[in-house]
Design a protein around this motif. Structure first.
Motif, PDB file in Angstrom:
ATOM      1  N   ASN A   1       0.827  -1.209   0.000  1.00 13.84           N
ATOM      2  CA  ASN A   1       0.000   0.000   0.000  1.00 13.84           C
ATOM      3  C   ASN A   1       0.860   1.258   0.000  1.00 13.84           C
ATOM      4  O   ASN A   1       0.493   2.270  -0.612  1.00 13.84           O
ATOM      5  CB  ASN A   1      -0.941   0.009   1.201  1.00 13.84           C
ATOM      6  N   ALA A   2       2.002   1.198   0.705  1.00 10.92           N
ATOM      7  CA  ALA A   2       2.917   2.338   0.701  1.00 10.92           C
ATOM      8  C   ALA A   2       3.422   2.601  -0.716  1.00 10.92           C
ATOM      9  O   ALA A   2       3.472   3.753  -1.180  1.00 10.92           O
ATOM     10  CB  ALA A   2       4.085   2.085   1.653  1.00 10.92           C
TER      11      ALA A   2
ATOM     12  N   GLU B   1       3.106   5.345  -6.199  1.00 11.42           N
ATOM     13  CA  GLU B   1       2.748   5.165  -7.604  1.00 11.42           C
ATOM     14  C   GLU B   1       1.599   6.074  -8.011  1.00 11.42           C
ATOM     15  O   GLU B   1       1.490   6.471  -9.179  1.00 11.42           O
ATOM     16  CB  GLU B   1       2.375   3.702  -7.860  1.00 11.42           C
ATOM     17  N   ALA B   2       0.734   6.407  -7.048  1.00  9.28           N
ATOM     18  CA  ALA B   2      -0.385   7.324  -7.325  1.00  9.28           C
ATOM     19  C   ALA B   2       0.050   8.785  -7.215  1.00  9.28           C
ATOM     20  O   ALA B   2      -0.791   9.683  -7.205  1.00  9.28           O
ATOM     21  CB  ALA B   2      -1.526   7.043  -6.352  1.00  9.28           C
TER      22      ALA B   2
ATOM     23  N   ASN C   1       5.694   6.089   7.292  1.00 13.95           N
ATOM     24  CA  ASN C   1       5.333   4.724   6.875  1.00 13.95           C
ATOM     25  C   ASN C   1       5.954   4.393   5.514  1.00 13.95           C
ATOM     26  O   ASN C   1       6.465   3.291   5.298  1.00 13.95           O
ATOM     27  CB  ASN C   1       3.814   4.575   6.790  1.00 13.95           C
ATOM     28  N   LEU C   2       5.913   5.361   4.619  1.00 11.93           N
ATOM     29  CA  LEU C   2       6.508   5.154   3.297  1.00 11.93           C
ATOM     30  C   LEU C   2       8.024   5.005   3.401  1.00 11.93           C
ATOM     31  O   LEU C   2       8.645   4.239   2.645  1.00 11.93           O
ATOM     32  CB  LEU C   2       6.179   6.330   2.372  1.00 11.93           C
ATOM     33  N   ALA C   3       8.625   5.726   4.350  1.00 13.06           N
ATOM     34  CA  ALA C   3      10.090   5.740   4.477  1.00 13.06           C
ATOM     35  C   ALA C   3      10.669   4.421   4.971  1.00 13.06           C
ATOM     36  O   ALA C   3      11.887   4.237   4.976  1.00 13.06           O
ATOM     37  CB  ALA C   3      10.514   6.866   5.422  1.00 13.06           C
ATOM     38  N   MET C   4       9.810   3.492   5.365  1.00 12.04           N
ATOM     39  CA  MET C   4      10.299   2.173   5.754  1.00 12.04           C
ATOM     40  C   MET C   4      10.933   1.445   4.568  1.00 12.04           C
ATOM     41  O   MET C   4      11.679   0.482   4.746  1.00 12.04           O
ATOM     42  CB  MET C   4       9.150   1.333   6.339  1.00 12.04           C
TER      43      MET C   4
END
Length: 581
Positions: A389-390, A395-396, A423-426
């Motif tokens: 999902n991240a 991508e969006a 969360n994305l930075a994981m």
């Protein structure tokens, strides 16, 4: 009051010719209320009823002439016609604020309740309940009506053959059940069957008031069980399926929304095919209030694990994603909140990730701050412990809108945007992508926030992104170290812990460590570490990291260096000086 086919109801005809009066003779007619003759009293009351019906100004005139006190005495008159006509006048006059105030002072509640017995005429029932409905708007009168036993006769009158009596009674009950005592009492008084019977009325206002009352009392679990036992769920679904009842759909959905909270009730609706019909109805509806109430109902239901599983089986995700695409901001907010609640179900979380993330990313650019906050809150749940999902958010093209949301007007939106970015930075590629877009300079402002949630999430983001030397330089250049050091003083444990973590990360190079020391971080950390209640896992590590990258300071304070401390600036220790006598 209008029928479903819009034919009118008029006041009941009297058994005498009314005495016509003009406002200039109102005082004379009020004096006639003291007459010992029953026919004069009856006709005077009827004339005053006609006069008061013309408007609020006339009601005020009669109040000023002392009519209310006289009429109050007459509502207990032994002659039924006099009694009925007096109640009629008081009933219609009670719409006036000052009249209501005087009626409360006169304490008419007992007398009005005493007229609700089966032996009284239907006209007395109509206007006694009308008067009680006007008075029950005020809290103290609600309590009085309940304590003096008014609830039971009012429920009994729901079965009256007269629609005006039904309407006034259900309106009064609706006002009474706003108070918890009355809500608790109606369970024992078996109110559900008569309310469901009112849903068959040909008068929309009666149906509407019955639904509003059901919506209030169905917040109680036992009442929901009774509703199911009396086939109330089928009745509500029938209303939703009937186009003629479109004016009742919002309220019917509100009652069903309460029922969806119970696993047992939700299972019953699912087994009967009602849940599929309900979701289909919501998908096809174009009425914002219906869409919004449906989303709110799903939100309440989704707080329960079993309910979430049932909703997932019926593919509720498609319905909610469809609601995100409406033009109404309130619907978008409600749908986002429902999606957030459903994310606790892993299957739903995957489904939303595959289908809903592009729409949510678009909502981040909304002009409506509430929509923006609701959308970013969903993304927090969707991206937590979900690399796929991240990646879908990235991508969006969601990174730039998320960075922009750090400038939002609402604290909740800022805090959640920082959380989504962490969360994305994981994932290392996403962390580098976000970092290259200048997140550290953007975080400098949230670090200055007075909101503890924003402070905490911003400090945590600094800790996550501060592992890179360029990122630390960026934060230093943006003036973010000063606000970060101030957060070490926070009384909020989470803010203080995350600030310590961020300082530990940022102290990884000499320049940043030196600047943090200059700003007082060393002193604050030493103070924190001396306190048993303020010390945390990161405060000691942050102090050690600061000293390791500021060796002169470390040696000055500690009196030693560790084996891994490499001196690069040429200073050395000659050892302790000895003095001999």
């Amino acid at each position: 009051m209008l029928k479903r086919k819009f034919s009118c109801l008029f006041p009941k005809p009297q058994d005498f010719d009314p005495l016509l009066i003009e406002s200039k003779t109102a005082a004379t007619v009020v004096l006639m209320l003291s007459s010992p003759e029953e026919e004069v009293l009856a006709k005077a009351c009827d004339a005053l009823y006609k006069f008061a019906s013309k408007g609020d100004e006339n009601k005020a005139t009669l109040l000023g002439l002392g009519a209310v006190e006289q009429l109050y005495k007459l509502i207990s008159h032994e002659d039924p016609t006099v009694r009925g006509n007096a109640v009629m006048v008081l009933g219609i006059m009670a719409s006036n604020y000052d009249v209501k105030k005087l009626l409360r002072e006169l304490d008419v509640t007992d007398s009005l309740i005493s007229h609700l017995v089966p032996e009284e005429d239907v006209v007395i029932h109509e206007f006694a309940t009308l008067c009680l409905a006007y008075l029950a708007v005020e809290y103290t009168t609600k309590v009085q009506i309940f304590e003096r036993g008014g609830l039971e006769p009012l429920i009994r009158l729901l079965g009256s053959p007269d629609p005006d009596v039904q309407k006034n009674s259900v309106e009064c009950i609706y006002l009474l059940v706003q108070d918890f005592q009355s809500r608790a009492a109606v369970h024992e008084l078996n109110i559900i069957p008569p309310l469901l019977e009112l849903l068959k009325s040909e008068y929309p206002v009666i149906q509407l008031l019955a639904l509003k009352t059901l919506e209030v009392i169905s917040k109680d679990g036992e009442m929901r069980i009774m509703l199911g036992e009396n086939k109330g769920l089928d009745c509500l679904l029938t209303i939703l399926e009937t186009d003629e009842f479109s004016d009742l759909h919002v309220e019917a959905l509100a009652v069903l929304g309460n029922c969806l909270e119970d696993v047992h009730t939700l299972q019953l609706i699912q087994q009967s095919g009602g849940l599929k019909k309900l979701l289909s109805f919501v998908r096809e509806s174009t009425i914002p209030d219906i869409q919004k109430n449906a989303a709110k109902a799903i939100t309440k239901a989704a707080y329960d694990l079993e309910n979430r599983n049932i909703l997932n089986e019926e593919e509720v995700e498609k319905c909610l994603i469809n609601l995100l695409e409406t033009d109404n901001d309130g619907v978008k907010v409600a749908a986002s909140q429902a999606i957030s609640a459903m994310c606790a179900n892993l299957a739903s979380k995957r489904a939303f990730g595959l289908q809903g993330i592009p729409q949510l990313v678009q909502l981040l650019s909304s002009d409506n701050e509430e929509v923006k906050e609701a959308a970013v809150a969903v993304l927090v749940n969707l991206t937590a412990a979900s690399p796929s999902n991240a990646s879908a958010v990235a991508e969006a093209e969601g990174i730039e809108p998320l960075l922009n949301t750090l400038h939002a007007q609402r604290d909740g939106a800022i805090a959640n945007a920082a959380t989504v970015l962490t969360n994305l930075a994981m994932q290392e590629p996403l962390r580098v992508n976000i970092q290259n877009r200048g997140i550290m300079s953007v975080l400098a402002e949230p670090l200055r926030s007075t909101n503890s949630q924003v402070q905490s999430k911003a400090a945590f983001a600094v800790a996550v992104f501060g592992c890179d030397a360029d990122a630390r330089t960026e934060l230093r250049s943006a003036g973010g170290l000063g606000p970060l050091v101030k957060l070490l003083h926070s009384k909020n444990e989470e803010v203080r812990r995350n600030a310590c973590w961020a300082v530990m990360t940022c102290a990884s190079d000499e320049l940043t460590a030196g600047e943090l020391c200059r700003l007082g971080a060393l002193d604050v950390l030493e103070e924190i570490n001396l306190s048993k209640c303020r010390k945390n896992n990161f405060s000691e590590a942050a102090l050690e990291k600061l000293l390791d990258n500021n060796l002169s300071q470390k040696y000055s304070q500690m009196g030693y260096l560790s084996s891994n401390n490499i001196i690069t600036d040429g200073f050395y220790d000659c050892g302790q000086v000895s003095y001999f006598k």
